[in-house]
Write a protein that holds these residues in place. Structure first.
Motif, PDB file in Angstrom:
ATOM      1  N   ASP A  11       1.283  11.108 -11.269  1.00  0.00           N
ATOM      2  CA  ASP A  11       1.811  12.301 -10.611  1.00  0.00           C
ATOM      3  C   ASP A  11       2.552  11.945  -9.328  1.00  0.00           C
ATOM      4  O   ASP A  11       3.606  12.525  -9.022  1.00  0.00           O
ATOM      5  CB  ASP A  11       0.672  13.283 -10.301  1.00  0.00           C
ATOM      6  CG  ASP A  11       0.135  13.968 -11.556  1.00  0.00           C
ATOM      7  OD1 ASP A  11       0.794  13.867 -12.610  1.00  0.00           O
ATOM      8  OD2 ASP A  11      -0.944  14.584 -11.474  1.00  0.00           O
ATOM      9  N   TYR A  12       2.032  10.989  -8.583  1.00  0.00           N
ATOM     10  CA  TYR A  12       2.689  10.583  -7.329  1.00  0.00           C
ATOM     11  C   TYR A  12       3.996   9.848  -7.624  1.00  0.00           C
ATOM     12  O   TYR A  12       5.032  10.130  -7.006  1.00  0.00           O
ATOM     13  CB  TYR A  12       1.749   9.710  -6.506  1.00  0.00           C
ATOM     14  CG  TYR A  12       2.349   9.267  -5.188  1.00  0.00           C
ATOM     15  CD1 TYR A  12       2.588  10.174  -4.169  1.00  0.00           C
ATOM     16  CD2 TYR A  12       2.707   7.934  -4.976  1.00  0.00           C
ATOM     17  CE1 TYR A  12       3.155   9.770  -2.966  1.00  0.00           C
ATOM     18  CE2 TYR A  12       3.259   7.516  -3.781  1.00  0.00           C
ATOM     19  CZ  TYR A  12       3.488   8.439  -2.779  1.00  0.00           C
ATOM     20  OH  TYR A  12       4.049   8.035  -1.599  1.00  0.00           O
ATOM     21  N   ILE A  13       3.936   8.915  -8.554  1.00  0.00           N
ATOM     22  CA  ILE A  13       5.122   8.111  -8.888  1.00  0.00           C
ATOM     23  C   ILE A  13       6.254   9.005  -9.403  1.00  0.00           C
ATOM     24  O   ILE A  13       7.429   8.772  -9.119  1.00  0.00           O
ATOM     25  CB  ILE A  13       4.772   7.040  -9.948  1.00  0.00           C
ATOM     26  CG1 ILE A  13       3.766   6.027  -9.398  1.00  0.00           C
ATOM     27  CG2 ILE A  13       6.021   6.328 -10.460  1.00  0.00           C
ATOM     28  CD1 ILE A  13       4.259   5.197  -8.241  1.00  0.00           C
ATOM     29  N   THR A  14       5.908  10.035 -10.136  1.00  0.00           N
ATOM     30  CA  THR A  14       6.931  10.911 -10.716  1.00  0.00           C
ATOM     31  C   THR A  14       7.322  12.046  -9.794  1.00  0.00           C
ATOM     32  O   THR A  14       8.128  12.909 -10.155  1.00  0.00           O
ATOM     33  CB  THR A  14       6.458  11.491 -12.060  1.00  0.00           C
ATOM     34  OG1 THR A  14       5.207  12.185 -11.859  1.00  0.00           O
ATOM     35  CG2 THR A  14       6.275  10.393 -13.096  1.00  0.00           C
ATOM     36  N   PHE A  48       0.865  -1.174   0.000  1.00  0.00           N
ATOM     37  CA  PHE A  48       0.000   0.000   0.000  1.00  0.00           C
ATOM     38  C   PHE A  48       0.905   1.228   0.000  1.00  0.00           C
ATOM     39  O   PHE A  48       1.742   1.380   0.901  1.00  0.00           O
ATOM     40  CB  PHE A  48      -0.883   0.047   1.248  1.00  0.00           C
ATOM     41  CG  PHE A  48      -1.912  -1.044   1.358  1.00  0.00           C
ATOM     42  CD1 PHE A  48      -2.198  -1.898   0.301  1.00  0.00           C
ATOM     43  CD2 PHE A  48      -2.622  -1.207   2.540  1.00  0.00           C
ATOM     44  CE1 PHE A  48      -3.159  -2.904   0.417  1.00  0.00           C
ATOM     45  CE2 PHE A  48      -3.586  -2.199   2.667  1.00  0.00           C
ATOM     46  CZ  PHE A  48      -3.853  -3.047   1.604  1.00  0.00           C
ATOM     47  N   ILE A  49       0.752   2.092  -1.005  1.00  0.00           N
ATOM     48  CA  ILE A  49       1.557   3.302  -1.080  1.00  0.00           C
ATOM     49  C   ILE A  49       0.648   4.519  -1.161  1.00  0.00           C
ATOM     50  O   ILE A  49      -0.552   4.396  -1.428  1.00  0.00           O
ATOM     51  CB  ILE A  49       2.525   3.291  -2.293  1.00  0.00           C
ATOM     52  CG1 ILE A  49       1.748   3.290  -3.620  1.00  0.00           C
ATOM     53  CG2 ILE A  49       3.483   2.101  -2.207  1.00  0.00           C
ATOM     54  CD1 ILE A  49       2.618   3.510  -4.855  1.00  0.00           C
ATOM     55  N   GLY A  50       1.240   5.682  -0.943  1.00  0.00           N
ATOM     56  CA  GLY A  50       0.498   6.932  -1.035  1.00  0.00           C
ATOM     57  C   GLY A  50       1.086   7.948  -0.081  1.00  0.00           C
ATOM     58  O   GLY A  50       1.853   7.594   0.824  1.00  0.00           O
ATOM     59  N   PRO A  51       0.743   9.225  -0.245  1.00  0.00           N
ATOM     60  CA  PRO A  51       1.301  10.269   0.621  1.00  0.00           C
ATOM     61  C   PRO A  51       0.819  10.126   2.059  1.00  0.00           C
ATOM     62  O   PRO A  51      -0.155   9.421   2.338  1.00  0.00           O
ATOM     63  CB  PRO A  51       0.788  11.571  -0.013  1.00  0.00           C
ATOM     64  CG  PRO A  51      -0.407  11.176  -0.817  1.00  0.00           C
ATOM     65  CD  PRO A  51      -0.161   9.779  -1.282  1.00  0.00           C
ATOM     66  N   SER A  52       1.489  10.791   2.982  1.00  0.00           N
ATOM     67  CA  SER A  52       1.097  10.753   4.391  1.00  0.00           C
ATOM     68  C   SER A  52      -0.346  11.207   4.536  1.00  0.00           C
ATOM     69  O   SER A  52      -0.784  12.166   3.885  1.00  0.00           O
ATOM     70  CB  SER A  52       2.011  11.665   5.218  1.00  0.00           C
ATOM     71  OG  SER A  52       3.339  11.200   5.181  1.00  0.00           O
TER      72      SER A  52
END
Length: 264
Positions: free
Chosen positions: A257-260, A47-51
């Motif tokens: 956008d997140y990955i880059t 599971f990934i993603g910003p705080s």
């Protein structure tokens, strides 16, 4: 939300855990919005993603850790081998033995290395003799990649180990009660690169024996250890699919956008 499998399809019988339309609320605030995902035995799922995106909150629904938060409310369906884990008949203690948790900060008990591992098997009645317990302790420490480092000091305190060793001890403690699923909430965030590499090697070694879900803020780590990745943003599951596809050819603009590195 984009996914490369359709929840509820014919493959659902192979999934270890399934979630359907899961929402999580803390009081009036909605932290997770209508999330459906499948977790398999033969894959590590990241599971990934910003705080603050909800990834750890969602992880905690998988063994009802949110039950410990008075304001938390969970709706939707989560099953383990087809059984609703939020059903009134579910024994939560047994559920947490079947679905173990490894936390962000290593949290060994203030006991010996031996007793850290033996604690769960004792309370769950998994050993009928000291000899049985010895076998479980050694086996669990071996699977956690720690036996050779601690076999001559099993009576030393678990809290005297290094941070990386403590985290592997906690993984060994989770393994000792014969779980089916292991949840890891940013297990390497407090560790140095060498200790992190050992935990990642351990995750590779444990793959297939347990269904493993890891929350990580480190995208490179997700790419290294997982076969499936779920990207969360503002409580939504934006995209879920094969890890290499998520990182090299995401279908959703927010994922790209997140990955880059455009936000995070």
């Amino acid at each position: 939300m984009t996914t490369d499998t359709v929840p509820g399809d014919a493959a659902v019988a192979q999934h270890k855990m399934t979630t359907r339309n899961v929402n999580v609320y803390y009081g009036a605030k909605q932290a997770i919005k209508d999330v459906s995902i499948d977790i398999d035995m033969d894959n590590v799922t990241a599971f990934i993603g910003p705080s603050g995106c909800g990834k750890s909150t969602f992880l905690r629904t998988l063994n009802r850790m949110n039950d410990t938060v008075a304001s938390a409310r969970v709706t939707g369906e989560i099953t383990l081998d087809g059984e609703d884990i939020y059903a009134s008949s579910m024994d939560v203690v047994q559920l947490r033995a079947r679905v173990g948790m490894v936390f962000q900060k290593p949290n060994p008990f203030p006991k010996s290395i031996y007793d850290n591992i033996a604690y769960g098997p004792r309370i769950h009645g998994l050993a009928t003799s000291k000899a049985d317990l010895d076998v479980i302790v050694e086996s669990s420490l071996r699977r956690a990649g720690l036996w050779d480092e601690v076999k001559d000091r099993l009576r030393d305190s678990g809290t005297a180990l290094s941070g990386g060793q403590q985290q592997r001890l906690c993984i060994g403690r989770a393994i000792a009660v014969e779980p089916e699923v292991i949840l890891m909430d940013e297990p390497c965030s407090a560790l140095d690169p060498i200790a992190t590499a050992k935990i990642e090697e351990l995750i590779h070694a444990l793959r297939g024996r347990y269904a493993i879900v890891i929350v990580t803020h480190n995208m490179q780590q997700a790419a290294r250890v997982s076969q499936r990745t779920a990207f969360f943003h503002l409580g939504d599951l934006v995209e879920y699919g094969v890890t290499t596809d998520i990182f090299t050819n995401p279908r959703e603009e927010r994922t790209k956008d997140y990955i880059t590195g455009r936000y995070g």
